[in-house]
Scaffold this motif. Structure first.
Motif: not given
Length: 114
Positions: A58-72
């Protein structure tokens, strides 16, 4: 999209060692603070085993991390009906075993003792 490894070798080793130590210390300590310590240790252990840290992501790449969390979350939601079906099946088998055990323990032909 799968979770990428964002925790490197030394960080993983430290997370594994610290997590295992915290779990043992929390279990030995007991109480609410011990449970919290053990849960924190479990999170560190998971971080070390998976090589992924959500907070770091979330600190380094919040957009990508949130997308991964949504998919999970979507994957877990899709799995819920199957898990509920398995739980219902397990509950039915346990009830059948209990009924059988009661019948074996107290046969209908035995008189009730006073």
């Amino acid at each position: 999209m799968s979770l990428t490894q964002n925790v490197h070798r030394l960080e993983r080793a430290v997370s594994l060692a610290t997590g295992a130590t915290a779990i043992v210390a929390g279990v030995c300590q007991g109480g609410t603070s011990g449970v919290l310590k053990a849960l924190g240790g479990a999170a560190l252990l998971q971080r070390g085993l998976s090589g992924h840290c959500v907070i770091k992501g979330l600190i380094s790449d919040p957009k990508s991390e949130l997308e991964c969390l949504r998919e999970r979350v979507a994957e877990l939601r899709a799995a819920l009906p199957r898990l509920q079906k398995e739980m219902d099946s397990l509950k039915g088998r346990q009830e059948n075993r209990l009924d059988h055990a009661v019948e074996e323990t107290f046969p209908a032909s035995d008189p009730i003792s006073p």
